[in-house]
Design an enzyme around this catalytic site. Structure first.
Site, PDB file in Angstrom:
ATOM      1  CD  GLU A  98      39.283  28.392  38.061  1.00  0.00           C
ATOM      2  OE1 GLU A  98      40.055  29.215  38.036  1.00  0.00           O
ATOM      3  OE2 GLU A  98      38.231  28.455  37.781  1.00  0.00           O
ATOM      4  CG  HIS A 142      37.974  33.552  38.279  1.00  0.00           C
ATOM      5  ND1 HIS A 142      38.243  33.164  36.743  1.00  0.00           N
ATOM      6  CD2 HIS A 142      37.493  34.780  38.156  1.00  0.00           C
ATOM      7  CE1 HIS A 142      38.021  34.082  36.222  1.00  0.00           C
ATOM      8  NE2 HIS A 142      37.769  35.261  36.770  1.00  0.00           N
ATOM      9  CG  ASP A 145      35.813  26.199  35.041  1.00  0.00           C
ATOM     10  OD1 ASP A 145      35.974  27.176  34.032  1.00  0.00           O
ATOM     11  OD2 ASP A 145      36.662  26.511  36.141  1.00  0.00           O
ATOM     12  CG  ASP A 179      33.863  29.570  37.447  1.00  0.00           C
ATOM     13  OD1 ASP A 179      33.137  30.540  38.182  1.00  0.00           O
ATOM     14  OD2 ASP A 179      35.077  29.827  36.977  1.00  0.00           O
TER      15      ASP A 179
END
Length: 215
Positions: free
Chosen positions: A12, A150, A10, A155
């Site tokens: 950000e 987040h 994941d 995540d």
């Protein structure tokens, strides 16, 4: 039940599109083998410019946290080594894949890892879920939830546990002994009304394959 090693990851990011100049500010990943998380990767990264208050409000990552973080190039080189050629999984995979490809292309690296989207697959396996956002699915499946979302590693870990749960559900519902990565990729593209027939066909194919090995 057999399944291949996968890496769930994941990002950000500073925004929604690398084509608009957005870059990652954090990457997190977990390696899954034999239905267990066996390794992790996590790092903040400095995109080379300040992030907006909107992104900070969503992620909890502020410019002060990124000031002394390593640059994207350094982190992504390390991440490329971590993933190698292992198949990849992400929730809303098209979003994360575009950032992965964009960042690695800047390093003259062109990953060919197979990719699967846990969000699309969850729509076939859990059609009655209220929606297929990661938070909703974690609650729907009764998975451990510290209510932190987040952040990249959080995540990735939650998506990893969702991936394991989806494989378990396929095994328990249909009795498939081998749940291959290509099978999961195929499942993304199957219409919801054809999911039952898809698995019935796979069960027959698997039984015939075993009979051929024994004969």
């Amino acid at each position: 039940m057999q399944e291949e090693a996968v890496i769930v990851f994941d990002f950000e990011t500073t925004g929604s599109s690398p084509k608009m100049g957005d870059r990652p500010i954090e990457v997190g990943a977990v390696r899954i083998e034999n239905r267990m998380i066996v390794d992790t990767f996590q790092s903040l990264m400095n995109p080379g410019f300040t992030i907006t208050s909107f992104i900070e409000s969503i992620t909890g990552i502020g410019n002060d946290m990124l000031l002394n973080a390593p640059p994207c190039e350094e982190v992504m080189e390390q991440f490329a080594a971590f993933i190698g050629t292992t198949p990849l999984v992400a929730h809303n995979a098209s979003f994360d894949r575009q950032f992965l490809d964009s960042e690695l292309e800047q390093l003259n690296l062109y990953p060919e890892n197979a990719m699967a989207c846990s969000m699309l697959i969850s729509r076939r396996i859990f059609p009655n879920a209220p929606n297929h956002k990661l938070r909703t699915l974690i609650e729907y499946c009764g998975l451990a939830n510290n209510d932190v979302f987040h952040r990249a590693l959080e995540d990735a870990e939650k998506t990893g546990h969702l991936w394991i749960t989806m494989c378990d559900t396929i095994y328990e519902t249909y009795g498939l002994e081998k749940i291959s990565f290509p099978l999961m990729q195929q499942l993304e593209k199957i219409k919801k009304v054809k999911v039952e027939a898809f698995f019935e066909r796979k069960v027959v194919e698997q039984k015939n394959s075993m009979l051929h090995l024994w004969s």
